[in-house]
Design a protein around this motif. Sequence first.
Motif, PDB file in Angstrom:
ATOM      1  N   GLY A 160       0.957  -1.652  -0.123  1.00 42.31           N
ATOM      2  CA  GLY A 160      -0.550   0.295   0.102  1.00 42.31           C
ATOM      3  C   GLY A 160       0.909   1.423   0.246  1.00 42.31           C
ATOM      4  N   LEU A 161       1.704   1.486   0.604  1.00 43.43           N
ATOM      5  CA  LEU A 161       2.496   2.557   0.571  1.00 43.43           C
ATOM      6  C   LEU A 161       3.481   2.571   0.102  1.00 43.43           C
ATOM      7  CD1 LEU A 161       4.522   1.958   4.582  1.00 43.43           C
ATOM      8  CD2 LEU A 161       3.153   3.551   3.673  1.00 43.43           C
ATOM      9  N   THR A 162       3.943   1.332  -1.036  1.00 47.39           N
ATOM     10  CA  THR A 162       4.804   1.554  -2.655  1.00 47.39           C
ATOM     11  C   THR A 162       4.009   1.566  -3.540  1.00 47.39           C
ATOM     12  OG1 THR A 162       5.152  -0.714  -2.579  1.00 47.39           O
ATOM     13  CG2 THR A 162       6.815   0.078  -1.515  1.00 47.39           C
ATOM     14  N   ALA A 163       1.922   1.072  -3.272  1.00 48.16           N
ATOM     15  CA  ALA A 163       1.498   1.476  -4.692  1.00 48.16           C
ATOM     16  C   ALA A 163       1.610   3.727  -3.886  1.00 48.16           C
ATOM     17  CB  ALA A 163       0.094   1.142  -4.223  1.00 48.16           C
ATOM     18  N   ALA A 164       1.080   3.744  -3.403  1.00 50.06           N
ATOM     19  CA  ALA A 164       1.606   5.231  -3.629  1.00 50.06           C
ATOM     20  C   ALA A 164       2.710   6.065  -3.894  1.00 50.06           C
ATOM     21  CB  ALA A 164       1.469   5.728  -1.597  1.00 50.06           C
ATOM     22  N   THR A 165       3.650   4.742  -3.424  1.00 49.79           N
ATOM     23  CA  THR A 165       5.225   5.939  -4.226  1.00 49.79           C
ATOM     24  C   THR A 165       5.017   5.742  -6.048  1.00 49.79           C
ATOM     25  OG1 THR A 165       6.340   5.583  -2.470  1.00 49.79           O
ATOM     26  CG2 THR A 165       6.763   6.392  -4.074  1.00 49.79           C
ATOM     27  N   VAL A 166       4.477   4.475  -6.250  1.00 49.81           N
ATOM     28  CA  VAL A 166       4.469   4.356  -7.605  1.00 49.81           C
ATOM     29  C   VAL A 166       3.201   4.749  -8.355  1.00 49.81           C
ATOM     30  CG1 VAL A 166       4.644   2.775  -9.092  1.00 49.81           C
ATOM     31  CG2 VAL A 166       5.874   2.055  -7.253  1.00 49.81           C
ATOM     32  N   VAL A 167       2.450   5.192  -8.443  1.00 48.02           N
ATOM     33  CA  VAL A 167       1.546   5.782  -8.625  1.00 48.02           C
ATOM     34  C   VAL A 167       0.294   7.009  -7.955  1.00 48.02           C
ATOM     35  CG1 VAL A 167      -1.243   5.466  -9.382  1.00 48.02           C
ATOM     36  CG2 VAL A 167       0.538   3.693  -9.728  1.00 48.02           C
ATOM     37  N   GLY A 168       0.603   7.127  -6.617  1.00 44.53           N
ATOM     38  CA  GLY A 168       0.174   8.301  -6.193  1.00 44.53           C
ATOM     39  C   GLY A 168       0.371   9.315  -5.419  1.00 44.53           C
ATOM     40  N   VAL A 169       1.764   9.310  -5.306  1.00 45.75           N
ATOM     41  CA  VAL A 169       2.634  10.539  -4.549  1.00 45.75           C
ATOM     42  C   VAL A 169       2.783  11.070  -6.954  1.00 45.75           C
ATOM     43  CG1 VAL A 169       5.638  11.079  -4.873  1.00 45.75           C
ATOM     44  CG2 VAL A 169       3.934   9.458  -2.791  1.00 45.75           C
ATOM     45  N   PRO A 170       3.257  10.202  -8.088  1.00 44.22           N
ATOM     46  CA  PRO A 170       3.523  11.158  -8.678  1.00 44.22           C
ATOM     47  C   PRO A 170       2.046  11.898 -10.106  1.00 44.22           C
ATOM     48  CG  PRO A 170       4.831   8.779  -9.124  1.00 44.22           C
ATOM     49  CD  PRO A 170       3.438   9.145  -7.429  1.00 44.22           C
ATOM     50  N   ALA A 171       1.013  10.975  -9.358  1.00 41.17           N
ATOM     51  CA  ALA A 171      -0.374  12.061  -9.476  1.00 41.17           C
ATOM     52  C   ALA A 171      -0.540  13.069  -8.413  1.00 41.17           C
ATOM     53  CB  ALA A 171      -1.226  10.967  -9.236  1.00 41.17           C
ATOM     54  N   MET A 172      -0.276  12.923  -6.894  1.00 40.16           N
ATOM     55  CA  MET A 172      -0.563  14.345  -6.351  1.00 40.16           C
ATOM     56  C   MET A 172       0.491  15.400  -7.070  1.00 40.16           C
ATOM     57  SD  MET A 172      -0.790  12.524  -2.407  1.00 40.16           S
ATOM     58  CE  MET A 172      -1.030  14.179  -1.975  1.00 40.16           C
ATOM     59  N   GLN A 173       1.095  15.162  -7.409  1.00 36.63           N
ATOM     60  CA  GLN A 173       2.531  15.912  -8.355  1.00 36.63           C
ATOM     61  C   GLN A 173       1.577  16.810  -9.393  1.00 36.63           C
ATOM     62  OE1 GLN A 173       5.082  15.484 -10.975  1.00 36.63           O
ATOM     63  NE2 GLN A 173       5.922  17.435 -10.899  1.00 36.63           N
ATOM     64  N   TRP A 174       1.191  15.578  -9.931  1.00 35.54           N
ATOM     65  CA  TRP A 174       1.163  16.485 -11.045  1.00 35.54           C
ATOM     66  C   TRP A 174      -0.470  16.844 -11.202  1.00 35.54           C
ATOM     67  CZ3 TRP A 174      -4.078  15.341 -13.305  1.00 35.54           C
ATOM     68  CH2 TRP A 174      -4.806  15.833 -14.204  1.00 35.54           C
ATOM     69  N   GLY A 175      -1.576  16.315 -10.644  1.00 34.27           N
ATOM     70  CA  GLY A 175      -2.615  17.263  -9.552  1.00 34.27           C
ATOM     71  C   GLY A 175      -2.123  18.707  -8.887  1.00 34.27           C
ATOM     72  N   SER A 176      -1.035  18.465  -8.337  1.00 36.48           N
ATOM     73  CA  SER A 176      -0.843  19.896  -7.561  1.00 36.48           C
ATOM     74  C   SER A 176      -0.553  20.789  -8.557  1.00 36.48           C
ATOM     75  CB  SER A 176      -0.152  19.354  -6.514  1.00 36.48           C
ATOM     76  OG  SER A 176       1.003  19.446  -7.243  1.00 36.48           O
ATOM     77  N   GLU A 177      -0.168  20.341  -9.662  1.00 34.31           N
ATOM     78  CA  GLU A 177       0.193  21.472 -10.715  1.00 34.31           C
ATOM     79  C   GLU A 177      -0.830  21.805 -10.919  1.00 34.31           C
ATOM     80  OE1 GLU A 177       2.534  23.229 -10.922  1.00 34.31           O
ATOM     81  OE2 GLU A 177       3.768  22.104  -9.706  1.00 34.31           O
ATOM     82  N   ALA A 178      -2.468  20.710 -11.094  1.00 35.46           N
ATOM     83  CA  ALA A 178      -3.733  20.931 -12.429  1.00 35.46           C
ATOM     84  C   ALA A 178      -4.643  21.704 -11.386  1.00 35.46           C
ATOM     85  CB  ALA A 178      -3.407  19.984 -13.181  1.00 35.46           C
ATOM     86  N   PHE A 179      -4.160  21.490 -10.052  1.00 37.86           N
ATOM     87  CA  PHE A 179      -5.870  21.297  -9.146  1.00 37.86           C
ATOM     88  C   PHE A 179      -5.990  22.127  -8.080  1.00 37.86           C
ATOM     89  CE2 PHE A 179      -6.706  17.232 -11.885  1.00 37.86           C
ATOM     90  CZ  PHE A 179      -7.799  17.901 -12.823  1.00 37.86           C
ATOM     91  N   GLY A 180      -4.112  22.069  -7.786  1.00 40.42           N
ATOM     92  CA  GLY A 180      -3.821  22.482  -6.056  1.00 40.42           C
ATOM     93  C   GLY A 180      -3.667  21.434  -5.563  1.00 40.42           C
ATOM     94  N   TRP A 181      -3.215  21.653  -4.831  1.00 43.61           N
ATOM     95  CA  TRP A 181      -1.987  20.489  -3.741  1.00 43.61           C
ATOM     96  C   TRP A 181      -4.294  20.575  -2.795  1.00 43.61           C
ATOM     97  CZ3 TRP A 181      -3.252  21.758   1.772  1.00 43.61           C
ATOM     98  CH2 TRP A 181      -2.266  23.050   2.438  1.00 43.61           C
ATOM     99  N   ARG A 182      -5.160  21.295  -1.826  1.00 42.05           N
ATOM    100  CA  ARG A 182      -5.719  20.685  -1.452  1.00 42.05           C
ATOM    101  C   ARG A 182      -6.143  19.787  -1.695  1.00 42.05           C
ATOM    102  NH1 ARG A 182      -5.633  24.706   2.860  1.00 42.05           N
ATOM    103  NH2 ARG A 182      -4.399  26.695   1.522  1.00 42.05           N
ATOM    104  N   TRP A 183      -6.499  19.854  -3.184  1.00 42.09           N
ATOM    105  CA  TRP A 183      -7.860  18.537  -3.545  1.00 42.09           C
ATOM    106  C   TRP A 183      -6.958  17.482  -3.996  1.00 42.09           C
ATOM    107  CZ3 TRP A 183     -12.594  18.462  -4.862  1.00 42.09           C
ATOM    108  CH2 TRP A 183     -12.966  20.271  -5.345  1.00 42.09           C
ATOM    109  N   MET A 184      -6.025  17.452  -3.188  1.00 43.20           N
ATOM    110  CA  MET A 184      -5.026  15.738  -3.400  1.00 43.20           C
ATOM    111  C   MET A 184      -5.164  15.758  -2.182  1.00 43.20           C
ATOM    112  SD  MET A 184      -3.577  15.895  -6.365  1.00 43.20           S
ATOM    113  CE  MET A 184      -5.181  16.475  -6.765  1.00 43.20           C
ATOM    114  N   TYR A 185      -5.559  16.207  -0.520  1.00 49.09           N
ATOM    115  CA  TYR A 185      -5.517  15.595   0.157  1.00 49.09           C
ATOM    116  C   TYR A 185      -6.633  15.233   0.618  1.00 49.09           C
ATOM    117  CZ  TYR A 185      -1.159  15.986   2.500  1.00 49.09           C
ATOM    118  OH  TYR A 185       0.196  15.991   2.693  1.00 49.09           O
TER     119      TYR A 185
END
Length: 406
Positions: A160-185
Amino acid sequence: MTALPPLAPSGVPRWRLPRSARSPHPAAVLAGFVVAGLGIGLSQAGASAVIQDQVRTLDTSVDMIGYTIMAYALGVVVGAPLLMVGLAGWGRRRLLLLMSGIFVVTSALTAIAPDVWSLLVVRFLAGLPHGALLGTASYVAMLAVGRERRGMAIATIMYGLTAATVVGVPAMQWGSEAFGWRWMYWAVTAVGVGGLLLIWAYTPRVAGTKGTSFTREMSTLTGRPLWMAILTITTGFAGLGAVQSYMVPLLEETNGFTSGAVTVTLVLFGVGMTIGATAGGRLTDRGPALAARVGLSGVVVSLALLGLFGDSGWPTVIFLVSLGAFVQVFSQSAQTRLMDVIHSSPSLGAALSHSALNAATVLGSGLGAVVIAFGFGFLAPAWLALVGAIAALVLVAWGPGYRDAE
């Protein structure tokens, strides 16, 4: 052979123990823990992915956001032992549900934090349930698959933690640029709700430590092997805290990577951690000391290469992926070792491993913030981490925390 209780005591209301939790399949039990681990991984590791957007929207600096990352880790350090000792007598299902609920609430509070000072406080609170949740999950997972496969049980939760790193963290990095970090949380909050529902649906009743007291539980936290093992974990994992917390600015500012290239790098880093988790689980079942030595040797080499050549563009990616893989190999052995050392309360041992891991994050990200603030650049944290990793390797080779695990 599993050691999970097959049936619930009669008279337990259905809303408290649904039919699906009365005789669950081990895979269903683990599924809830994997999703909970995914949420925790997104909350913690994702903080490094949204750091640039937080700097812009909160009108602050990289080193100040680094302190919010450190605050989360400090919450884990404080919360894991206090909650596990204070609530030792609680049933493990009840404890898991409470910790999952706290995680959901604090994730939502993170999303609405109005400034960096409130974010600092909220992130500390968000870290409190981390160790107790994953530590208890590791213990119940061990019961689900059998003690002889405890290394793979812990590795499964770590997916679960590594899946967050593989998919989730890059998605949060992209999503923070597109929608803002608040939506990521808010997305992290939704994942937490999913984990909470799965734990409610499939986790059976598992008794706490019967006839215990705060004093008796505290008495288990003694002995040189225990504290040498904790010291080894803390020094060995400082490298991940120091490097991962500032990975995005290292890639963007030091190496000139575009946002898309950073996303690809974060995915590859997560793939390395996943490979390391699998290999570490298998090595740990052969021997925690063996896994620790292999993992830490790889960490030392990876950090040295990163410190020397971490400004060379794409070769930096290789060093980061290698670091993520070998850190995870060490992670599996660390958690298993502490469960073995505190054999009378293995869930406390597992929780303490997360406390030690996050003490390392406090050490690494905190020292990293200091050297960055003094203008030494984003490669400097790797050199600090290298010193700790070498010390941990010496402790694994000759310290009583691992020597008696042969």
